[in-house]
Scaffold this motif. Structure first.
Motif, PDB file in Angstrom:
ATOM      1  N   ALA A  23      51.304 -25.402  16.333  1.00 42.90           N
ATOM      2  CA  ALA A  23      51.128 -25.744  14.919  1.00 42.90           C
ATOM      3  C   ALA A  23      50.639 -24.521  14.158  1.00 42.90           C
ATOM      4  N   SER A  24      50.791 -24.581  12.836  1.00 46.54           N
ATOM      5  CA  SER A  24      50.256 -23.568  11.928  1.00 46.54           C
ATOM      6  C   SER A  24      49.293 -24.270  10.977  1.00 46.54           C
ATOM      7  N   PRO A  25      48.485 -23.536  10.223  1.00 46.19           N
ATOM      8  CA  PRO A  25      47.572 -24.198   9.276  1.00 46.19           C
ATOM      9  C   PRO A  25      48.293 -25.122   8.296  1.00 46.19           C
ATOM     10  N   HIS A  26      49.520 -24.767   7.905  1.00 51.25           N
ATOM     11  CA  HIS A  26      50.246 -25.591   6.939  1.00 51.25           C
ATOM     12  C   HIS A  26      50.599 -26.961   7.518  1.00 51.25           C
ATOM     13  N   VAL A  27      50.710 -27.043   8.852  1.00 46.55           N
ATOM     14  CA  VAL A  27      51.027 -28.327   9.490  1.00 46.55           C
ATOM     15  C   VAL A  27      49.925 -29.352   9.212  1.00 46.55           C
ATOM     16  N   LEU A  28      48.701 -28.887   8.987  1.00 52.04           N
ATOM     17  CA  LEU A  28      47.607 -29.814   8.700  1.00 52.04           C
ATOM     18  C   LEU A  28      47.855 -30.572   7.395  1.00 52.04           C
ATOM     19  N   ARG A  29      48.486 -29.905   6.443  1.00 52.55           N
ATOM     20  CA  ARG A  29      48.831 -30.570   5.174  1.00 52.55           C
ATOM     21  C   ARG A  29      49.879 -31.654   5.411  1.00 52.55           C
ATOM     22  N   ALA A  74      49.440 -35.891   4.940  1.00 53.40           N
ATOM     23  CA  ALA A  74      50.408 -36.687   4.177  1.00 53.40           C
ATOM     24  C   ALA A  74      51.065 -37.736   5.070  1.00 53.40           C
ATOM     25  N   THR A  75      51.392 -37.349   6.306  1.00 51.85           N
ATOM     26  CA  THR A  75      52.034 -38.287   7.241  1.00 51.85           C
ATOM     27  C   THR A  75      51.104 -39.446   7.566  1.00 51.85           C
ATOM     28  N   TRP A  76      49.842 -39.141   7.801  1.00 53.88           N
ATOM     29  CA  TRP A  76      48.884 -40.204   8.118  1.00 53.88           C
ATOM     30  C   TRP A  76      48.740 -41.190   6.958  1.00 53.88           C
ATOM     31  N   LEU A  77      48.724 -40.672   5.739  1.00 51.76           N
ATOM     32  CA  LEU A  77      48.590 -41.544   4.570  1.00 51.76           C
ATOM     33  C   LEU A  77      49.793 -42.482   4.446  1.00 51.76           C
ATOM     34  N   VAL A  78      50.993 -41.923   4.656  1.00 48.97           N
ATOM     35  CA  VAL A  78      52.203 -42.757   4.599  1.00 48.97           C
ATOM     36  C   VAL A  78      52.162 -43.810   5.700  1.00 48.97           C
ATOM     37  N   TRP A  94      53.982 -32.726  12.654  1.00 47.50           N
ATOM     38  CA  TRP A  94      52.656 -33.190  12.266  1.00 47.50           C
ATOM     39  C   TRP A  94      51.878 -33.493  13.538  1.00 47.50           C
ATOM     40  N   LEU A  95      50.567 -33.588  13.417  1.00 48.09           N
ATOM     41  CA  LEU A  95      49.706 -33.781  14.572  1.00 48.09           C
ATOM     42  C   LEU A  95      49.178 -35.216  14.620  1.00 48.09           C
ATOM     43  N   ALA A 139      41.401 -29.712   5.501  1.00 50.50           N
ATOM     44  CA  ALA A 139      42.859 -29.754   5.404  1.00 50.50           C
ATOM     45  C   ALA A 139      43.411 -31.142   5.702  1.00 50.50           C
ATOM     46  N   VAL A 140      42.935 -31.773   6.774  1.00 49.25           N
ATOM     47  CA  VAL A 140      43.484 -33.082   7.139  1.00 49.25           C
ATOM     48  C   VAL A 140      42.870 -34.212   6.318  1.00 49.25           C
ATOM     49  N   SER A 141      41.792 -33.930   5.589  1.00 47.72           N
ATOM     50  CA  SER A 141      41.144 -34.969   4.795  1.00 47.72           C
ATOM     51  C   SER A 141      41.521 -34.911   3.317  1.00 47.72           C
ATOM     52  N   THR A 142      42.151 -33.817   2.885  1.00 48.49           N
ATOM     53  CA  THR A 142      42.504 -33.673   1.469  1.00 48.49           C
ATOM     54  C   THR A 142      43.971 -33.367   1.244  1.00 48.49           C
ATOM     55  N   ALA A 143      44.703 -32.982   2.288  1.00 47.34           N
ATOM     56  CA  ALA A 143      46.108 -32.574   2.181  1.00 47.34           C
ATOM     57  C   ALA A 143      46.268 -31.364   1.269  1.00 47.34           C
ATOM     58  N   ALA A 144      45.226 -30.561   1.119  1.00 48.62           N
ATOM     59  CA  ALA A 144      45.284 -29.370   0.270  1.00 48.62           C
ATOM     60  C   ALA A 144      45.947 -28.219   1.015  1.00 48.62           C
ATOM     61  N   ARG A 145      46.539 -27.310   0.267  1.00 48.83           N
ATOM     62  CA  ARG A 145      47.134 -26.121   0.861  1.00 48.83           C
ATOM     63  C   ARG A 145      46.041 -25.178   1.372  1.00 48.83           C
ATOM     64  N   SER A 146      46.422 -24.328   2.299  1.00 48.24           N
ATOM     65  CA  SER A 146      45.461 -23.382   2.868  1.00 48.24           C
ATOM     66  C   SER A 146      44.832 -22.512   1.790  1.00 48.24           C
TER      67      SER A 146
END
Length: 329
Positions: free
Chosen positions: A284-290, A294-298, A172-173, A197-204
């Motif tokens: 990183a890849s685009p999926h890492v943003l998801r 999630a990591t930031w929220l936890v 994660w970033l 991506a980083v604001s919604t945790a949605a998939r690409s």
């Protein structure tokens, strides 16, 4: 059975009392022209009820023609790709896996599948990661299951995966890394993608499929719509950064899709995102943003259960979620 099918595959009774099914087929000539040819098949009965049952079964087989002999794995992979592939999340991924599978398995038969054969495949592809080999063989197994479900083969070959499943990557970033990506991103569509991506945790895929009709600016909600299968994508609130970015993008929009470039829909941001990460010294890849979202929220106190289950807006912790999500950037 519909009236149209009854008219297309009509009954004709022979003078000896046997009932036939008669239909017309369009046949291509060697000259490239076409002509219509009448065909028929005997129901083997003089009883109309039995003939109707035969016709129903005959028409059902037309949509699921089994090969006359045991089909090759290459044939089954093609059928799986063309019939089932368009219903999956990414047909491009299936194409990528089939391209790797075909040289090794294409001319073989399902009955040739064995654990030893799979070990040989893994050995020949040892330059790939275990995860890649598992995904490729997973596509092979899915194609064989699809073939068995359509009665193209009688049995599904059982086999053991020749390599171990790799441990999950907890990549994660940091907020500083994401801020750097947003700062260095020159293309507006890529910057908007990262922000969403980083604001919604949605998939690409959900972000790239997003249209303006799914955004409620008045309620400040994004409805990512229907997912694949029985899954429902999330409905999430916008933070101030996302709201302002979407308002600007909406004024400049040339298509119905939120993520667009030069008036065209974007199918993938992998290439441009990887180049941006390389320029920033980030792996990183685009999926890492998801994973990052999630990591930031936890880290901000939202439980794992809540992070995994925000597919509906009627959640008692929604206000807390919005408070946390506003602090992502």
């Amino acid at each position: 059975m519909s009236r149209t099918m009854q008219e297309q595959y009509r009954f004709w009774k022979h003078s000896n009392g046997t009932i036939y099914i008669v239909w017309n087929e369009r046949v291509e000539l060697t000259s490239g022209n076409f002509h219509t040819q009448t065909r028929r098949i005997s129901t083997g009965t003089t009883d109309w009820k039995t003939a109707e049952k035969f016709r129903s079964q005959f028409i059902a087989r037309l949509d699921n023609l089994a090969p006359s002999v045991e089909p090759t794995i290459g044939y089954l992979l093609d059928c799986y790709r063309h019939e089932h592939g368009p219903k999956t999340r990414s047909i491009e991924t299936i194409d990528f896996h089939i391209k790797a599978l075909r040289p090794f398995f294409g001319d073989l038969l399902p009955s040739h599948i064995s654990n030893k054969l799979l070990e040989r495949y893994a050995e020949q592809h040892r330059h790939n990661s275990n995860g890649t080999i598992l995904r490729q063989l997973g596509t092979l197994r899915a194609a064989l299951r699809y073939a068995a479900g359509n009665r193209w083969i009688s049995n599904i070959p059982t086999f053991k995966m020749p390599v171990r499943k790799p441990p999950p990557r907890d990549l994660w970033l940091t907020r500083e890394q994401v801020a750097l990506l947003l700062e260095k991103a020159k293309a507006s569509h890529l910057k908007l993608f990262i922000l969403l991506a980083v604001s919604t945790a949605a998939r690409s895929g959900a972000i790239l499929d997003l249209t303006w009709s799914q955004i409620d600016f008045k309620s400040r909600l994004i409805d990512f719509g229907a997912g694949h299968g029985n899954k429902r994508r999330a409905i999430v609130p916008m933070n101030d950064d996302v709201y302002n970015a979407l308002m600007t993008a909406r004024e400049l929009a040339q298509t119905d899709n939120v993520i667009e470039f030069n008036g065209r829909r974007i199918k993938s941001v992998k290439g441009s995102f990887w180049q941006l990460c390389s320029d920033c010294g980030i792996k990183a890849s685009p999926h890492v943003l998801r994973h990052t979202a999630a990591t930031w929220l936890v880290m901000d106190g939202v439980s794992l259960r809540e992070v995994e289950d925000f597919s509906a807006i009627a959640k008692p912790w929604l206000s807390r979620f919005m408070a946390n999500i506003r602090r992502i950037i």
